[in-house]
Write an enzyme that holds these catalytic residues in place. Structure first.
Site, short mmCIF file in Angstrom:
data_model
loop_
_atom_site.label_atom_id
_atom_site.label_comp_id
_atom_site.label_asym_id
_atom_site.label_seq_id
_atom_site.Cartn_x
_atom_site.Cartn_y
_atom_site.Cartn_z
N LYS A 1 0.83 -1.21 0.00
CA LYS A 1 0.00 0.00 0.00
C LYS A 1 0.86 1.26 0.00
O LYS A 1 0.59 2.20 -0.72
CB LYS A 1 -0.92 0.04 1.23
CG LYS A 1 -1.90 -1.10 1.34
CD LYS A 1 -2.86 -0.90 2.51
CE LYS A 1 -2.18 -0.89 3.87
NZ LYS A 1 -1.70 -2.21 4.33
N ARG B 1 -9.52 0.77 8.95
CA ARG B 1 -9.11 -0.58 9.27
C ARG B 1 -10.17 -1.32 10.08
O ARG B 1 -9.96 -2.49 10.44
CB ARG B 1 -7.84 -0.53 10.11
CG ARG B 1 -6.57 -0.88 9.35
CD ARG B 1 -5.44 -0.62 10.31
NE ARG B 1 -4.27 -1.37 10.06
CZ ARG B 1 -3.19 -0.91 9.43
NH1 ARG B 1 -3.20 0.29 8.89
NH2 ARG B 1 -2.12 -1.65 9.35
N ARG C 1 -0.16 -8.79 13.69
CA ARG C 1 -0.75 -7.79 12.78
C ARG C 1 -1.62 -8.47 11.72
O ARG C 1 -2.69 -7.96 11.38
CB ARG C 1 0.36 -6.98 12.11
CG ARG C 1 0.87 -5.86 13.03
CD ARG C 1 2.28 -5.42 12.69
NE ARG C 1 2.42 -4.92 11.35
CZ ARG C 1 3.58 -4.87 10.68
NH1 ARG C 1 4.68 -5.30 11.26
NH2 ARG C 1 3.62 -4.39 9.47
N ARG D 1 11.68 -0.52 12.04
CA ARG D 1 10.37 -0.49 12.68
C ARG D 1 10.29 -1.55 13.78
O ARG D 1 10.61 -2.71 13.54
CB ARG D 1 9.27 -0.73 11.64
CG ARG D 1 8.71 0.56 11.09
CD ARG D 1 7.70 0.30 10.02
NE ARG D 1 6.54 -0.46 10.46
CZ ARG D 1 5.42 -0.55 9.77
NH1 ARG D 1 5.29 0.07 8.64
NH2 ARG D 1 4.41 -1.26 10.24
N ARG E 1 11.67 -6.55 5.19
CA ARG E 1 11.64 -5.11 5.44
C ARG E 1 12.18 -4.79 6.83
O ARG E 1 12.84 -3.79 7.03
CB ARG E 1 10.20 -4.59 5.30
CG ARG E 1 10.09 -3.09 5.45
CD ARG E 1 8.68 -2.60 5.20
NE ARG E 1 7.80 -2.84 6.33
CZ ARG E 1 6.49 -2.61 6.34
NH1 ARG E 1 5.90 -2.16 5.24
NH2 ARG E 1 5.77 -2.84 7.40
P1 ADP Z 1 1.17 -2.24 8.12
O1 ADP Z 1 -0.03 -2.03 7.28
O2 ADP Z 1 2.39 -2.64 7.36
O3 ADP Z 1 0.93 -3.11 9.33
P2 ADP Z 1 1.00 0.51 9.09
O4 ADP Z 1 2.15 1.42 9.05
O5 ADP Z 1 -0.17 0.82 8.23
O6 ADP Z 1 1.63 -0.88 8.75
O7 ADP Z 1 0.47 0.37 10.61
C1 ADP Z 1 1.33 0.07 11.67
C2 ADP Z 1 0.54 -0.02 12.98
O8 ADP Z 1 -0.10 1.24 13.25
C3 ADP Z 1 -0.60 -1.03 12.99
O9 ADP Z 1 -0.17 -2.33 13.33
C4 ADP Z 1 -1.53 -0.42 14.06
O10 ADP Z 1 -1.06 -0.68 15.36
C5 ADP Z 1 -1.38 1.07 13.82
N1 ADP Z 1 -2.42 1.59 12.88
C6 ADP Z 1 -2.18 2.10 11.64
N2 ADP Z 1 -3.33 2.49 11.05
C7 ADP Z 1 -4.31 2.21 11.93
C8 ADP Z 1 -5.73 2.34 11.90
N3 ADP Z 1 -6.37 2.87 10.84
N4 ADP Z 1 -6.44 1.94 13.00
C9 ADP Z 1 -5.83 1.42 14.06
N5 ADP Z 1 -4.50 1.25 14.15
C10 ADP Z 1 -3.74 1.63 13.10
#
Ligand code: ADP
Length: 194
Positions: free
Chosen positions: A14, A89, A145, A134, A128
């Site tokens: 994404k 999400r 996740r 991270r 990654r």
């Molecule tokens: P990825 O999609 O690779 O897991 P992101 O950078 O999108 O990574 O998200 C990392 C973390 O940030 C998630 O595991 C969650 O804890 C938090 N997070 C991100 N976006 C949201 C969201 N829309 N709602 C709740 N938590 C979120």
């Protein structure tokens, strides 16, 4: 205005695809993961709270994320449109986003869902993790996740499908090929800016 949700599990690409899309169509990129990591690194109250969840691979509570998105949208009143990456999400977040956009006399026009087999996702994320720095890119948190995704986020695809907005895209091809597939759908709404 044109508003796109780029949807898909962790590691589906994404972030990479969003960056190219916003450049090509001059849209604003709103990535909740990046916004949250910024709050964490600045040690704001929101960041300190969010970190507890992120480090365990759990979703941050809806009200925290929705508030953050709302102020981000308000910061850019002249945007040509938004690409939402990592948001919504949960179904609650999807409904809140619809309300926020309705208030601005606009809507989500299209949801592109990147579909990647689970074993590819894990391999990409572990890889990654070697360079990303991270704290959530290790095997244990990655598994959490993906579990959160299947439980809470996958149902969001159904929500958008019911509204006739969802397009599923194969996301296991090389980056440029996947990008081409995405643009085919976006071009129905908006032309690239040379
Ligand atoms: P990825 O999609 O690779 O897991 P992101 O950078 O999108 O990574 O998200 C990392 C973390 O940030 C998630 O595991 C969650 O804890 C938090 N997070 C991100 N976006 C949201 C969201 N829309 N709602 C709740 N938590 C979120």
């Amino acid at each position: 205005m044109f508003n796109l949700v780029l949807f898909g599990p962790p590691g589906s690409g994404k972030g990479t695809q969003s960056e190219q899309i916003v450049k090509t169509y001059q849209l604003q990129h709103i990535a909740t993961g990046d916004l949250l990591r910024d709050e964490v690194s600045r040690q704001t109250a929101l960041g300190v709270e969010a970190k507890k969840y992120m480090d365990q691979g759990m979703l941050v509570p809806d009200e925290v994320v929705i508030g953050m998105i709302s102020s981000k949208i308000d910061e850019m009143p002249d945007a040509r449109g938004f690409v939402f990456d990592g948001f919504p999400r949960t179904r609650t977040q999807a409904e809140a986003l619809d309300k926020l956009l309705e208030f601005k006399n606009t809507q989500i026009h299209l949801v592109l869902s990147l579909e990647v087999p689970e074993e590819d996702l894990i391999a990409r994320l572990v890889n990654r993790g070697i360079t990303s720095g991270r704290s959530d890119d290790n095997q244990e948190v990655i598994t959490a996740r993906i579990k959160e995704y299947n439980l809470k986020t996958e149902p969001v695809a159904r929500y958008y499908n019911e509204h006739g907005k969802l397009e599923r895209i194969a996301g296991h091809h090389p980056v440029p090929e996947t990008f081409k597939l995405l643009t085919k759908h976006i071009n129905k709404y908006l032309l690239p800016i040379a």
